[in-house]
Scaffold this motif. Structure first.
Motif, short mmCIF file in Angstrom:
data_model
loop_
_atom_site.label_atom_id
_atom_site.label_comp_id
_atom_site.label_asym_id
_atom_site.label_seq_id
_atom_site.Cartn_x
_atom_site.Cartn_y
_atom_site.Cartn_z
N VAL A 138 0.96 -1.14 0.15
CA VAL A 138 0.01 -0.05 -0.06
C VAL A 138 0.90 1.18 -0.01
N ILE A 139 0.38 2.30 -0.94
CA ILE A 139 1.33 3.36 -0.91
C ILE A 139 0.19 4.70 -1.07
N VAL A 140 0.75 5.70 -0.75
CA VAL A 140 -0.31 6.85 -1.05
C VAL A 140 0.17 7.79 -2.01
N HIS A 141 -0.44 8.19 -3.03
CA HIS A 141 0.06 9.06 -4.23
C HIS A 141 -1.21 9.90 -4.65
N GLY A 142 -0.91 11.20 -4.90
CA GLY A 142 -2.15 11.96 -5.18
C GLY A 142 -3.04 12.10 -4.25
N GLY A 143 -2.90 11.91 -3.06
CA GLY A 143 -3.86 11.80 -2.16
C GLY A 143 -4.79 10.52 -2.07
N LYS A 144 -4.45 9.54 -2.89
CA LYS A 144 -5.29 8.36 -3.05
C LYS A 144 -4.31 7.28 -2.45
N ALA A 145 -4.70 6.18 -1.58
CA ALA A 145 -3.96 5.05 -1.22
C ALA A 145 -4.40 4.14 -2.42
N ILE A 146 -3.31 3.42 -2.77
CA ILE A 146 -3.26 2.41 -3.74
C ILE A 146 -2.73 1.18 -3.20
N ALA A 147 -3.41 0.08 -3.39
CA ALA A 147 -3.29 -1.25 -2.76
C ALA A 147 -2.93 -2.06 -3.95
N THR A 148 -1.85 -2.77 -3.96
CA THR A 148 -1.30 -3.86 -5.00
C THR A 148 -0.97 -5.34 -4.66
N PHE A 149 -0.90 -5.83 -5.58
CA PHE A 149 -0.79 -7.43 -5.57
C PHE A 149 0.50 -7.88 -6.29
N TYR A 150 1.24 -8.86 -5.48
CA TYR A 150 2.72 -8.88 -5.68
C TYR A 150 3.00 -9.58 -7.21
N GLN A 151 2.04 -10.34 -7.53
CA GLN A 151 2.25 -10.87 -8.87
C GLN A 151 1.73 -10.25 -10.01
N CYS A 152 1.47 -8.89 -9.80
CA CYS A 152 0.82 -7.87 -10.81
C CYS A 152 -0.62 -8.03 -10.75
N GLY A 153 -1.41 -6.88 -10.44
CA GLY A 153 -2.70 -6.90 -10.45
C GLY A 153 -3.36 -5.50 -10.80
N GLY A 176 -1.36 -5.06 -15.81
CA GLY A 176 -1.27 -4.74 -14.45
C GLY A 176 -0.10 -4.00 -14.11
N ILE A 177 0.03 -3.98 -12.59
CA ILE A 177 1.44 -3.39 -11.96
C ILE A 177 1.86 -4.24 -10.87
N SER A 178 3.01 -4.31 -10.71
CA SER A 178 3.40 -5.31 -9.65
C SER A 178 3.12 -4.46 -8.07
N ALA A 179 3.40 -5.22 -7.07
CA ALA A 179 3.50 -4.46 -5.76
C ALA A 179 4.87 -3.43 -6.06
N ASN A 194 5.70 -3.76 -14.24
CA ASN A 194 4.92 -4.82 -14.29
C ASN A 194 5.90 -5.89 -15.29
N TYR A 195 5.29 -7.17 -15.10
CA TYR A 195 5.74 -8.11 -15.67
C TYR A 195 4.96 -9.39 -16.10
N SER A 196 5.20 -10.29 -17.07
CA SER A 196 4.30 -11.08 -17.78
C SER A 196 4.84 -12.26 -18.37
N THR A 197 4.17 -13.21 -18.80
CA THR A 197 4.77 -14.37 -19.50
C THR A 197 4.86 -14.14 -21.02
N HIS A 198 4.57 -13.00 -21.63
CA HIS A 198 4.70 -12.67 -22.97
C HIS A 198 5.79 -11.62 -23.28
N HIS A 203 7.83 -4.17 -17.85
CA HIS A 203 7.59 -2.65 -18.45
C HIS A 203 7.68 -1.70 -17.24
N TYR A 204 8.01 -0.50 -17.65
CA TYR A 204 8.34 0.23 -16.64
C TYR A 204 7.15 1.50 -17.18
N GLY A 205 6.57 2.10 -16.07
CA GLY A 205 5.70 3.40 -16.39
C GLY A 205 5.70 4.34 -14.91
N THR A 206 5.18 5.55 -15.51
CA THR A 206 5.20 6.55 -14.46
C THR A 206 3.59 7.39 -14.53
N VAL A 207 3.33 7.72 -13.52
CA VAL A 207 1.94 8.41 -12.97
C VAL A 207 2.17 9.71 -12.46
#
Length: 496
Positions: A138-153, A176-179, A194-198, A203-207
């Motif tokens: 869990v992390i807080v960004h832009g005033g919102k909490a974001i909960a994430t799943f470790y194998q990408c959700g 998805g995105i990783s934890a 994130n990561y995948s099987t294809h 990938h790397y991204g920014t918000v």
């Protein structure tokens, strides 16, 4: 303490001897609001103002197959501290999978240790058969909490004050995105991977602070990989390709078996944050790293600190109940992570490594104001041998090599303990560590506050929680002034 108990959720969980459905890992089915929490010992500091959030794997239904604690449903526990007082609340994260299983009244998905045929419905993320419970980070960004799943959700957005689930983050890409996305305190950007099987597999991204996707870049690897965390500096986002990943032949049969691939080095991808230039790859000694502490630039070097596992694929721990493999892969003493430093020379392309501490340590925290920048102090967790339970904390002075330790009483287990800056503090270690503690001796839970300037004194304050909580993984502290500023910035950006 005044407690409001919410209507119960639907559960089908039955008693068992599973080590991670009992003891400190006993699931908590109750959601509450509590104000005017009782102080057991000491005083709540008046110069502490913010919110502590901890994510929890909290199983609701009887497992469809073999249970792994990381399969548990996401629950956020919160303590809000201001003006020398504290309030508490907890909520299940209302993911799509949560709603589906509440409707069905049972588990619809298998777990991390199950093979094909257990899940009744298609799953999420890199694994493909798992439930996205948003239960890891869990992390807080832009005033919102974001909960994430470790194998990408999908990444679920919550109000950090009310814990109301607001749905899937609209910017999340199809894989998805990783934890462990990271917040840059200087720019307000959220960095993720994130990561995948294809192909291209990663990938790397920014918000931006308003919650808009601003970059999504492939970071190709030779095949499917299992990175767990990332880190960054002013100019570089740092991802990794490590030799611990799924067996390729078994993966063709839809069997997700993790192996250490002998002869394959650790590789680090330095991705330019400004979007210009090629990815720089650096090789290092084979290992697996679950979590990074920090990274920064020093002249022509990029320095990265994290926890080097000496034995990332351990042998099962002898266990008469048949949980030996599970226990070993959750046991820090089996995997032997050590605080470690990597130095990447941007001129020569060479890597240098050094050990910073010989003790078994993990789950590091720092003053988040120093993320991506030179820093001095790190805080690590000590685990109980044989278990995924924290029974101590260590403060490191990385400039002098000194360290200080807090050891909990036997039967008391901490949560990840983020650093909370003291209001008006100017020094890097002028603040507190905040942690939830589950007390198996008394059947209770509490919040403890440790003054980082007087670390070995242990908790200066203990605050009673209204019920015993299930153990969990990651936590986050957000200062109230930062939360209010981020909410205002988001409103302005969306109105423009």
């Amino acid at each position: 303490m005044k407690v409001e108990r919410l209507p119960p959720i639907r559960s089908s969980l039955q008693p068992s001897n599973h080590p991670y459905l009992n003891g400190a890992w006993t699931p908590q089915m109750e959601e509450v609001n509590a104000i005017d929490l009782d102080v057991i010992e000491g005083e709540i500091p008046y110069d502490l103002d913010g919110i502590y959030l901890r994510n929890t794997e909290n199983q609701i239904h009887q497992p469809a197959g073999r249970h792994h604690p990381f399969d548990g449903d996401g629950m956020i526990h919160q303590i809000d501290i201001r003006d020398g007082k504290a309030s508490y609340r907890n909520r299940f994260i209302r993911t799509r999978c949560f709603h589906a299983e509440q409707e069905a009244g049972r588990s619809l998905w298998g777990g991390l240790m199950d093979g094909p045929g257990v899940s009744e419905r298609p799953g999420f993320g890199a694994h493909g058969r798992l439930k996205d419970s948003a239960s890891t980070d869990v992390i807080v960004h832009g005033g919102k909490a974001i909960a994430t799943f470790y194998q990408c959700g999908e990444a679920y957005v919550l109000d950090p004050e009310t814990l109301e689930t607001e749905g899937v983050a609209p910017w999340v890409p199809i894989d998805g995105i990783s934890a462990h996305p990271k917040l840059d305190p200087l720019t307000g950007e959220l960095l993720f991977f994130n990561y995948s099987t294809h192909a291209p597999y990663m990938h790397y991204g920014t918000v931006d602070p308003a919650g808009r996707l601003t970059r999504y870049t492939p970071v190709p690897t030779p095949g499917p990989r299992l990175p767990h965390d990332m880190i960054f500096t002013k100019n570089w986002a740092i991802l990794n390709d490590m030799p611990v990943f799924w067996d390729a032949e078994l993966l063709k049969r839809d069997i997700h078996a993790v192996r250490l691939h002998e002869g394959v080095p650790t590789r680090f991808a330095l991705v330019p944050r400004d979007g210009d230039g090629d990815i720089r790859w650096f090789e290092a000694e084979p290992t697996y790293v679950l979590h990074w502490n920090n990274a920064y630039e020093d002249g022509d070097e990029v320095i990265v600190d994290g926890y080097f596992q000496e034995n990332p694929t351990p042998d099962p721990i002898p266990n008469e109940d048949g949980y030996g493999h599970l226990m070993a892969y959750l046991d820090q003493s089996s995997m032997r992570p050590r605080l470690h430093r990597w130095r990447f020379d941007l001129k020569t392309g060479e890597t240098r490594e050094e050990r910073l501490d010989d003790r078994i340590l993990e789950f590091g925290m720092i003053n988040q104001r120093f993320l991506g920048q030179p820093y001095r102090y790190a805080y690590s967790a000590v685990a109980k041998p044989g278990w995924f339970l924290f029974n101590g904390l260590v403060k490191h002075d990385l400039a002098t090599g000194e360290s200080w330790t807090v050891t909990l009483e036997e039967g008391r287990y901490a949560s990840e303990a983020p650093f909370a800056p003291r209001t008006g503090g100017t020094q890097e270690d002028d603040g507190y560590l905040i942690s939830f503690v589950t007390d198996e001796n008394r059947g209770t839970s509490e919040c403890v506050i440790i003054d980082c300037k007087r670390f070995e004194d242990g908790p200066i304050c203990r605050i009673a929680l209204p019920h015993k909580i299930c153990s969990g993984t990651h936590a986050h502290w957000v200062e109230r002034k930062d939360l209010e500023a981020a909410k205002a910035e988001r409103r302005e950006a969306l109105a423009a």
